[in-house]
Design a protein around this motif. Structure first.
Motif, short mmCIF file in Angstrom:
data_model
loop_
_atom_site.label_atom_id
_atom_site.label_comp_id
_atom_site.label_asym_id
_atom_site.label_seq_id
_atom_site.Cartn_x
_atom_site.Cartn_y
_atom_site.Cartn_z
N LEU A 191 8.75 -17.33 -2.31
CA LEU A 191 9.40 -15.98 -2.31
C LEU A 191 8.47 -14.95 -3.32
CD1 LEU A 191 12.18 -14.66 -1.21
CD2 LEU A 191 13.36 -15.19 -3.18
N LEU A 192 8.41 -15.46 -4.48
CA LEU A 192 7.39 -14.74 -5.13
C LEU A 192 6.09 -14.32 -4.51
CD1 LEU A 192 6.54 -13.39 -7.81
CD2 LEU A 192 5.68 -15.74 -8.78
N PHE A 193 5.67 -15.18 -3.63
CA PHE A 193 4.08 -15.08 -3.17
C PHE A 193 4.22 -14.07 -1.88
CE2 PHE A 193 2.46 -18.16 -6.06
CZ PHE A 193 1.33 -17.68 -6.22
N VAL A 194 5.30 -14.28 -1.22
CA VAL A 194 5.47 -13.23 -0.01
C VAL A 194 5.66 -12.06 -0.45
CG1 VAL A 194 7.94 -13.38 0.22
CG2 VAL A 194 6.67 -13.04 2.20
N ALA A 195 6.38 -11.50 -1.71
CA ALA A 195 6.68 -10.40 -2.21
C ALA A 195 5.33 -9.78 -2.78
CB ALA A 195 7.73 -10.60 -3.42
N ILE A 196 4.53 -10.73 -3.60
CA ILE A 196 3.24 -10.24 -3.85
C ILE A 196 2.40 -9.90 -2.69
CG2 ILE A 196 1.21 -11.08 -4.99
CD1 ILE A 196 2.77 -12.86 -6.76
N GLY A 197 2.51 -10.58 -1.55
CA GLY A 197 1.57 -10.29 -0.45
C GLY A 197 1.99 -9.01 -0.03
N VAL A 198 3.25 -8.73 0.15
CA VAL A 198 3.56 -7.53 0.92
C VAL A 198 3.23 -6.31 -0.14
CG1 VAL A 198 5.68 -6.22 1.37
CG2 VAL A 198 5.58 -8.39 2.03
N LEU A 199 3.43 -6.53 -1.27
CA LEU A 199 3.04 -5.36 -2.39
C LEU A 199 1.39 -5.22 -2.40
CD1 LEU A 199 4.00 -3.31 -4.31
CD2 LEU A 199 3.90 -5.13 -6.15
N VAL A 200 0.79 -6.44 -2.45
CA VAL A 200 -0.83 -6.13 -2.53
C VAL A 200 -1.21 -5.73 -1.11
CG1 VAL A 200 -2.97 -7.43 -3.10
CG2 VAL A 200 -0.95 -7.77 -4.66
N GLY A 201 -0.78 -6.26 -0.17
CA GLY A 201 -1.32 -5.75 1.09
C GLY A 201 -1.06 -4.40 1.30
N THR A 202 0.03 -3.74 0.97
CA THR A 202 0.47 -2.37 1.19
C THR A 202 -0.56 -1.50 0.19
OG1 THR A 202 2.80 -2.81 1.72
CG2 THR A 202 2.15 -0.60 1.04
N ILE A 203 -0.72 -1.85 -0.88
CA ILE A 203 -1.54 -1.01 -1.93
C ILE A 203 -3.00 -0.92 -1.27
CG2 ILE A 203 -2.60 -1.13 -4.12
CD1 ILE A 203 0.03 -2.15 -5.33
N VAL A 204 -3.66 -2.48 -0.93
CA VAL A 204 -4.93 -2.39 -0.38
C VAL A 204 -5.02 -1.80 0.90
CG1 VAL A 204 -6.80 -3.91 0.48
CG2 VAL A 204 -5.54 -4.19 -1.68
N GLY A 205 -3.97 -1.89 1.77
CA GLY A 205 -4.00 -1.52 3.19
C GLY A 205 -3.92 0.13 3.28
N LEU A 206 -3.56 0.79 2.09
CA LEU A 206 -3.41 2.34 2.46
C LEU A 206 -4.75 2.83 1.84
CD1 LEU A 206 -3.31 3.66 -0.84
CD2 LEU A 206 -0.79 2.65 -0.61
N LEU A 207 -5.81 2.12 1.57
CA LEU A 207 -7.17 2.77 0.93
C LEU A 207 -7.70 3.09 2.39
CD1 LEU A 207 -8.39 -0.02 -1.57
CD2 LEU A 207 -7.40 2.50 -1.90
N PRO A 208 -8.24 4.44 2.52
CA PRO A 208 -8.52 4.99 3.78
C PRO A 208 -9.91 4.08 4.32
CG PRO A 208 -7.94 6.72 2.21
CD PRO A 208 -8.17 5.49 1.47
#
Length: 576
Positions: free
Chosen positions: A13-30
Motif C-alpha cells: 500500500l505504501l509503495f503504490v502510493a509512492i508510485g502514484v505520487l512520484v509518477g505524477t510529479i515526474v510525469g508532469l515535467l514537459p
C-alpha cells in the motif's frame, strides 16, 4: 480476494502510493511522457520484492499518465502522442480561465475510465490466460509478428520509419549469446556485450536522456507563468455535457487497449472523433469543449489499463510503456504469459488489485494537490534537466554496478536525441527489442516441431488467421502509399499543365515589355549576369536599385524609361 490481501499489505500500500505520487510529479515535467518517466524511475524497483516492484511500477504508470496531462493543458506541451489530443480542448480551456475544471474533469474521467477497464481486466484476463495456455510456438510467433507489424503500422509518424526503427530494435536484441546453441553474435570480442544489452540502459537512454537532450536544444521546458486555476471541480453543466462521453469512451478505450498497438493514441483519436460526430455542438470542439477533453482522457486511461491483459496473459507488450514494465518483470525473474496466473498468483492478482487502489489514490491525491503540482512547472528546465540526467545515470549504474551500463545509456541517449530530431517514433524500437527474442525462440521451436517446414504456420488455424491479419494490414498500407503517390503526381501534373498553358502568352508579354523603342533588349535579356551580380551589363543601362519604381528615370539614364516587367501568373492553387 487473495489479490487484495497482497495489495492491501502495509508495504505494498505504501509503495503504490509512492508510485502514484512520484509518477505524477515526474510525469508532469514537459516533454518526458509516460515511457520516459517510467524508464527513468525503473531503477527504484530493483531492490523490492517482485509483487511490490510491479505494483509500484503500475502506480508509476498511471501516475505519469495523469501527470503528463498537466503541462499539456497548461502549457500546450504534450509529453507523448496521446497527449496531443489533450491539448486540443484542454489548452483553450486554460486560455478561457478554466484550467481548474479542465484538470478536474481529466482526473475524474481518468478515474472512471480506468475503473471500467480494471473491472473488465479482472473478469477477462483469466479467460484469455486459459485460451493462451493451449497455443503453441507457431501461434506465439505469429502473435509477435502481429504485434510488431500492427504497432509499426498504427503508430504515429511515417510507417516506413516505424518499420525501420522496429527492425533496428530487433537487431540490437540479438546482441549476445544465441538462446539455443550459445553462439556469440555481434559481440565484436567484447565480454560485456556477450551477456547482451540490458533493457534498463536502453530505456533510460533512448526515452529519458534522449527526450531531455532534445528539450534542452528546443527549449521545450519553459517555466510556467502565472496561470489562474480557479475552481478544480467541474461545474454541473460540465458534468452533464461529459457524463455520456465518459461512459462511451470507457467502453471504447477498453476494447482498443486489447489490440496490439492500440494504446492511448488510437483510443484518444477514436473517442474524440466519435464524440465530435455525436455532439450537438461539433464546432465547439478544438475551442474548449469539455466533453472532448473528457472523452480523450477517459479512453486513454481505459486503454492503458486494459493493455495489461495481453501483457500478463500472453506475454506480449502492446505498447512501448508496457514493454518497459515487461522488462522490469524479466529483471525480477518473472516471465509474463499464460502460466503467470498459476506460477505467480500473488503477482498476477496483486497487480490487478493494486490498480483499484492506485486508481482511487490517484483521484484522492490529484484533486487536492493539483495546485501544488502546478508549482513544479514554475521551475525552469535548465535547473531540472541536469538533476534528472544525474539521477538517471546513477539509477542505471545501480542495476549491475558497472560503468558499461552508463556508457550504453549515454550512447542510446544520443541515439534517442538524433532519432527524435529526425522525427522517428521511438516506440517501435523498444517493442522490437522486447519482441525480437520471443519471435526468434518461438520461430526456431516451430521449425523443430515441423522438421524445418514453413507449412506449420498455415496448417494451424490460429497462426494462419494471424498471418492473414498481417497480410491485410500490409496490403492496406501499400495501397494507401500508392494512392497518395498517384494523388501527388496528379497534383504535380496539373501544375505543369497550368504552367505550359500560360507559358507562350507570358513569354510574349515579357518579350514585348523588355524591348525598348529602338529595338534593343533591356537588362532582363541582355544582362543576365548583371541580374545575378547586381552590376550593370556591358553596354546596357545601369540597374535600377531595389525600391525604385520601374518607370522612374535616373539622371544618367535614357529619357524614355523601360516598361515595368509584368509578374508571372499566380500558381494554380492560389487562383483556386
Amino acid at each position: 480476494m487473495s489479490g487484495f490481501e497482497v495489495a492491501l499489505s502495509p508495504v505494498n500500500l505504501l509503495f503504490v502510493a509512492i508510485g502514484v505520487l512520484v509518477g505524477t510529479i515526474v510525469g508532469l515535467l514537459p516533454g518526458l511522457g509516460p515511457t520516459a518517466s517510467l524508464a527513468l524511475l525503473l531503477p527504484l524497483t530493483f531492490s523490492l520484492e517482485p509483487a511490490t516492484a510491479i505494483i509500484m511500477l503500475a502506480g508509476i504508470y498511471y501516475g505519469t499518465m495523469y501527470g503528463g496531462r498537466i503541462p499539456a493543458i497548461l502549457l500546450r506541451l504534450p509529453g507523448d502522442s496521446s497527449s496531443v489530443m489533450t491539448t486540443l480542448d484542454g489548452y483553450p480551456m486554460t486560455q478561457q480561465g478554466r484550467a481548474g475544471p479542465a484538470l478536474g474533469i481529466t482526473a475524474i474521467g481518468s478515474f472512471l475510465g480506468g475503473t471500467v477497464a480494471i473491472i473488465g481486466l479482472t473478469f477477462l484476463a483469466p479467460v484469455v490466460a486459459n485460451f493462451a495456455s493451449s497455443i503453441g510456438a507457431p501461434e506465439m510467433f505469429a502473435l509477435t509478428v502481429v504485434g510488431v507489424m500492427m504497432i509499426s503500422l498504427l503508430g504515429s509518424g511515417s510507417t516506413w520509419k516505424a518499420i525501420a526503427i522496429a527492425g533496428l530494435g530487433i537487431l540490437v536484441s540479438v546482441v549476445g549469446l544465441d538462446p539455443i546453441d550459445g553462439t556469440q553474435r555481434l559481440t565484436f570480442g567484447s565480454i560485456e556485450l556477450s551477456g547482451g544489452i540490458d533493457i534498463v540502459p536502453i530505456a533510460v537512454g533512448l526515452f529519458g536522456l534522449g527526450e531531455i537532450f532534445h528539450s534542452m536544444e528546443t527549449g521545450a521546458h519553459e517555466a510556467l507563468k502565472s496561470t489562474k486555476l480557479g475552481r478544480i471541480l467541474p461545474t454541473r453543466v460540465d458534468w452533464l455535457r461529459s457524463r455520456f462521453a465518459i461512459l462511451r469512451s470507457s467502453i471504447l478505450g477498453f476494447f482498443v487497449g486489447l489490440m496490439p498497438g492500440g494504446g492511448g493514441t488510437i483510443s484518444s483519436v477514436l473517442a474524440y472523433g466519435m464524440e465530435k460526430r455525436i455532439s450537438k455542438r461539433p464546432k465547439k470542439f478544438g475551442k474548449g469543449a469539455v466533453e472532448g477533453l473528457a472523452a480523450t482522457e477517459t479512453a486513454d486511461n481505459a486503454s492503458s489499463n486494459s493493455a495489461f491483459i495481453p501483457l500478463l496473459t500472453l506475454g506480449i507488450p502492446p505498447n512501448a510503456v508496457l514493454a518497459v514494465i515487461y522488462g522490469a518483470l524479466l529483471l525480477q525473474n518473472i516471465t509474463p504469459g499464460p502460466e503467470l496466473i498459476n506460477e505467480e498468483p500473488d503477482v498476477f492478482w496483486g497487480v490487478i488489485a493494486s490498480m483499484y487502489i492506485g486508481n482511487v489514490l490517484l483521484l484522492i491525491l490529484n484533486l487536492p494537490l493539483i495546485a501544488a503540482f502546478v508549482q513544479i512547472l514554475r521551475i525552469p528546465g535548465y535547473v531540472l534537466n541536469p538533476i534528472i540526467v544525474v539521477v538517471a545515470l546513477l539509477g542505471v549504474y545501480s542495476v549491475n554496478n558497472t560503468m558499461f551500463d552508463v556508457y550504453v545509456a549515454i550512447v542510446f541517449g544520443v541515439l534517442g536525441y538524433l532519432l527524435k530530431k529526425w522525427r522517428f517514433d521511438l516506440g517501435p524500437f523498444i517493442l522490437g527489442f522486447i519482441l525480437g527474442p520471443i519471435m526468434e525462440v518461438q520461430f526456431r521451436r516451430a521449425m523443430l516441431m515441423s522438421d524445418g517446414s514453413l507449412g506449420i504456420f498455415v496448417e494451424r488455424p490460429v497462426s494462419l488467421a494471424m498471418f492473414i491479419v498481417v497480410a491485410i494490414a500490409i496490403s492496406f498500407t501499400v495501397i494507401n502509399f500508392l494512392r497518395s503517390r498517384r494523388t501527388g503526381r496528379q497534383t504535380a501534373g496539373s501544375r505543369v499543365m497550368h504552367a505550359v498553358t500560360h507559358s507562350d502568352e507570358y513569354a510574349e508579354e515579357v518579350r514585348e515589355d523588355s524591348l525598348l523603342d529602338d529595338g534593343s533588349e533591356t537588362e532582363l535579356e541582355a544582362g543576365t549576369d548583371s541580374a545575378a551580380t547586381g552590376e550593370p551589363a556591358a553596354g546596357g543601362p545601369e540597374r535600377i536599385p531595389s525600391g525604385t519604381g520601374a518607370s522612374e528615370a535616373r539622371p544618367d539614364s535614357p529619357e524614355k524609361p523601360t516598361t515595368a516587367v509584368r509578374k508571372a501568373p499566380p500558381p494554380l492553387d492560389q487562383q483556386q
